[in-house]
Design a protein around this motif. Structure first.
Motif, PDB file in Angstrom:
ATOM      1  N   MET A   1      71.253  54.123  81.251  1.00  0.00           N
ATOM      2  CA  MET A   1      71.368  55.371  80.541  1.00  0.00           C
ATOM      3  C   MET A   1      70.205  56.288  80.940  1.00  0.00           C
ATOM      4  SD  MET A   1      71.939  56.149  76.729  1.00  0.00           S
ATOM      5  CE  MET A   1      71.112  56.347  75.446  1.00  0.00           C
ATOM      6  N   ALA A   2      70.509  57.527  81.261  1.00  0.00           N
ATOM      7  CA  ALA A   2      69.492  58.480  81.688  1.00  0.00           C
ATOM      8  C   ALA A   2      68.627  58.896  80.506  1.00  0.00           C
ATOM      9  CB  ALA A   2      70.139  59.703  82.316  1.00  0.00           C
ATOM     10  N   ALA A   3      67.358  59.114  80.793  1.00  0.00           N
ATOM     11  CA  ALA A   3      66.406  59.542  79.775  1.00  0.00           C
ATOM     12  C   ALA A   3      65.498  60.601  80.381  1.00  0.00           C
ATOM     13  CB  ALA A   3      65.578  58.361  79.285  1.00  0.00           C
ATOM     14  N   THR A   4      64.972  61.483  79.525  1.00  0.00           N
ATOM     15  CA  THR A   4      64.079  62.547  79.946  1.00  0.00           C
ATOM     16  C   THR A   4      62.824  62.499  79.090  1.00  0.00           C
ATOM     17  OG1 THR A   4      65.970  63.923  80.563  1.00  0.00           O
ATOM     18  CG2 THR A   4      63.860  65.042  80.277  1.00  0.00           C
ATOM     19  N   PRO A   5      61.633  62.437  79.714  1.00  0.00           N
ATOM     20  CA  PRO A   5      60.400  62.396  78.933  1.00  0.00           C
ATOM     21  C   PRO A   5      60.035  63.763  78.370  1.00  0.00           C
ATOM     22  CG  PRO A   5      59.914  62.277  81.267  1.00  0.00           C
ATOM     23  CD  PRO A   5      61.411  62.298  81.136  1.00  0.00           C
ATOM     24  N   PRO A   6      59.094  63.794  77.420  1.00  0.00           N
ATOM     25  CA  PRO A   6      58.638  65.075  76.876  1.00  0.00           C
ATOM     26  C   PRO A   6      57.779  65.833  77.889  1.00  0.00           C
ATOM     27  CG  PRO A   6      57.343  63.276  75.971  1.00  0.00           C
ATOM     28  CD  PRO A   6      58.434  62.654  76.799  1.00  0.00           C
ATOM     29  N   VAL A   7      57.478  67.085  77.567  1.00  0.00           N
ATOM     30  CA  VAL A   7      56.650  67.900  78.449  1.00  0.00           C
ATOM     31  C   VAL A   7      55.196  67.449  78.376  1.00  0.00           C
ATOM     32  CG1 VAL A   7      58.184  69.904  78.356  1.00  0.00           C
ATOM     33  CG2 VAL A   7      56.343  69.653  76.666  1.00  0.00           C
ATOM     34  N   CYS A   8      54.405  67.928  79.306  1.00  0.00           N
ATOM     35  CA  CYS A   8      53.001  67.547  79.442  1.00  0.00           C
ATOM     36  C   CYS A   8      52.169  67.973  78.226  1.00  0.00           C
ATOM     37  CB  CYS A   8      52.427  68.201  80.701  1.00  0.00           C
ATOM     38  SG  CYS A   8      50.707  67.792  81.024  1.00  0.00           S
ATOM     39  N   GLU A   9      51.409  67.025  77.704  1.00  0.00           N
ATOM     40  CA  GLU A   9      50.425  67.315  76.657  1.00  0.00           C
ATOM     41  C   GLU A   9      49.065  67.381  77.347  1.00  0.00           C
ATOM     42  OE1 GLU A   9      48.456  65.174  72.782  1.00  0.00           O
ATOM     43  OE2 GLU A   9      50.477  64.582  73.343  1.00  0.00           O
ATOM     44  N   PHE A  10      48.656  68.587  77.736  1.00  0.00           N
ATOM     45  CA  PHE A  10      47.459  68.762  78.551  1.00  0.00           C
ATOM     46  C   PHE A  10      46.224  68.131  77.915  1.00  0.00           C
ATOM     47  CE2 PHE A  10      50.143  71.992  80.460  1.00  0.00           C
ATOM     48  CZ  PHE A  10      49.879  71.805  81.804  1.00  0.00           C
ATOM     49  N   ASP A  11      45.462  67.448  78.763  1.00  0.00           N
ATOM     50  CA  ASP A  11      44.195  66.801  78.432  1.00  0.00           C
ATOM     51  C   ASP A  11      44.329  65.547  77.571  1.00  0.00           C
ATOM     52  OD1 ASP A  11      42.586  68.563  79.976  1.00  0.00           O
ATOM     53  OD2 ASP A  11      42.785  70.057  78.397  1.00  0.00           O
ATOM     54  N   TRP A  12      45.548  65.097  77.318  1.00  0.00           N
ATOM     55  CA  TRP A  12      45.741  63.818  76.627  1.00  0.00           C
ATOM     56  C   TRP A  12      45.066  62.739  77.474  1.00  0.00           C
ATOM     57  CZ3 TRP A  12      48.943  59.627  78.239  1.00  0.00           C
ATOM     58  CH2 TRP A  12      49.188  58.652  77.256  1.00  0.00           C
ATOM     59  N   PRO A  13      44.228  61.874  76.864  1.00  0.00           N
ATOM     60  CA  PRO A  13      43.452  60.915  77.657  1.00  0.00           C
ATOM     61  C   PRO A  13      44.292  59.735  78.152  1.00  0.00           C
ATOM     62  CG  PRO A  13      42.956  60.659  75.323  1.00  0.00           C
ATOM     63  CD  PRO A  13      43.883  61.836  75.442  1.00  0.00           C
ATOM     64  N   ALA A  14      44.056  59.342  79.392  1.00  0.00           N
ATOM     65  CA  ALA A  14      44.767  58.213  80.003  1.00  0.00           C
ATOM     66  C   ALA A  14      44.381  56.913  79.305  1.00  0.00           C
ATOM     67  CB  ALA A  14      44.435  58.123  81.491  1.00  0.00           C
ATOM     68  N   PRO A  15      45.323  56.205  78.711  1.00  0.00           N
ATOM     69  CA  PRO A  15      44.993  54.911  78.117  1.00  0.00           C
ATOM     70  C   PRO A  15      44.521  53.922  79.186  1.00  0.00           C
ATOM     71  CG  PRO A  15      47.113  55.694  77.302  1.00  0.00           C
ATOM     72  CD  PRO A  15      46.726  56.585  78.444  1.00  0.00           C
ATOM     73  N   ASP A  16      43.577  53.094  78.811  1.00  0.00           N
ATOM     74  CA  ASP A  16      43.091  52.071  79.726  1.00  0.00           C
ATOM     75  C   ASP A  16      44.114  50.947  79.793  1.00  0.00           C
ATOM     76  OD1 ASP A  16      41.456  50.802  81.538  1.00  0.00           O
ATOM     77  OD2 ASP A  16      39.880  50.321  80.098  1.00  0.00           O
ATOM     78  N   PHE A  17      44.033  50.143  80.831  1.00  0.00           N
ATOM     79  CA  PHE A  17      44.908  48.973  80.974  1.00  0.00           C
ATOM     80  C   PHE A  17      44.235  47.980  81.891  1.00  0.00           C
ATOM     81  CE2 PHE A  17      46.435  52.202  84.022  1.00  0.00           C
ATOM     82  CZ  PHE A  17      46.238  51.538  85.224  1.00  0.00           C
ATOM     83  N   ARG A  18      44.729  46.778  81.871  1.00  0.00           N
ATOM     84  CA  ARG A  18      44.320  45.721  82.805  1.00  0.00           C
ATOM     85  C   ARG A  18      45.570  44.886  83.032  1.00  0.00           C
ATOM     86  NH1 ARG A  18      40.187  43.732  85.273  1.00  0.00           N
ATOM     87  NH2 ARG A  18      39.853  41.502  85.540  1.00  0.00           N
TER      88      ARG A  18
END
Length: 184
Positions: A1-18
């Motif tokens: 099923m096709a999905a579309t993300p929301p628009v850009c939330e400028f300056d939202w911080p990149a979550p860390d990951f490992r």
């Protein structure tokens, strides 16, 4: 099923990951980030949208890395329900398409949830300060192979981010297959 993300939330911080990668290493956000920014792409092996554009993702990743933008791809799909997206198949996919960036496995789906990933492909472009600047599409091709002269929206946006630290005000959301979430 096709999905579309929301628009850009400028300056939202990149979550860390490992996360573990198909190359046998484990990477964090900071391991991948380049001096001019970071591009995190949620993809999977079986999605027709990804298959239609993976060659262009690879091309753009090479060129963005030359500009100082670090790149990684993350597969978060439920591999039990979608065996084509298993870690073993991810390694085959990475080799087949000669991915020039780490292909990470988000088995718990915690990273996809932290980013708010919606579809494959879903692009998150951050500046050097790891603030979100691009949440748009690769180009206008969708699930079809695109014409050679198609405007390179992702590349242009991230080149602008690498140069100025800011993304374009106008962005067209990506579209793709929905993330295959595990049953609750």
């Amino acid at each position: 099923m096709a999905a579309t993300p929301p628009v850009c939330e400028f300056d939202w911080p990149a979550p860390d990951f490992r996360l573990p990668a198909t190359d046998g290493n484990t990477y964090s956000r900071d391991d991948i980030a380049g001096p001019k920014g970071l591009l995190v792409v949620f993809i999977c092996n079986h999605c027709p949208y990804v298959k239609a554009v993976i060659d262009r993702i690879v091309r753009d990743a090479h060129e963005l890395q030359e500009l100082g933008v670090g790149v990684c791809a993350i597969c978060a799909n439920d591999a039990a329900a979608y065996p084509d997206d298993s870690f073993e198949k991810m390694a085959l996919f990475a080799a087949e398409y000669e991915l020039p960036f780490p292909y990470l496995h988000d088995e718990s789906q915690a990273v996809a949830r932290a980013y708010g990933a919606v579809c494959t492909p879903d692009f998150f472009g951050f500046n050097a300060d790891l603030g979100l600047q691009y949440r748009g599409r690769l180009d206008a091709s969708g699930a079809r192979p695109g014409a050679e002269d198609l405007r390179r929206e992702l590349y242009e946006a991230m080149a602008q981010v690498a140069d100025t630290g800011r993304g374009p005000a106008e962005q067209t959301p990506s579209m793709g297959c929905s993330i295959k979430w595990k049953a609750a």
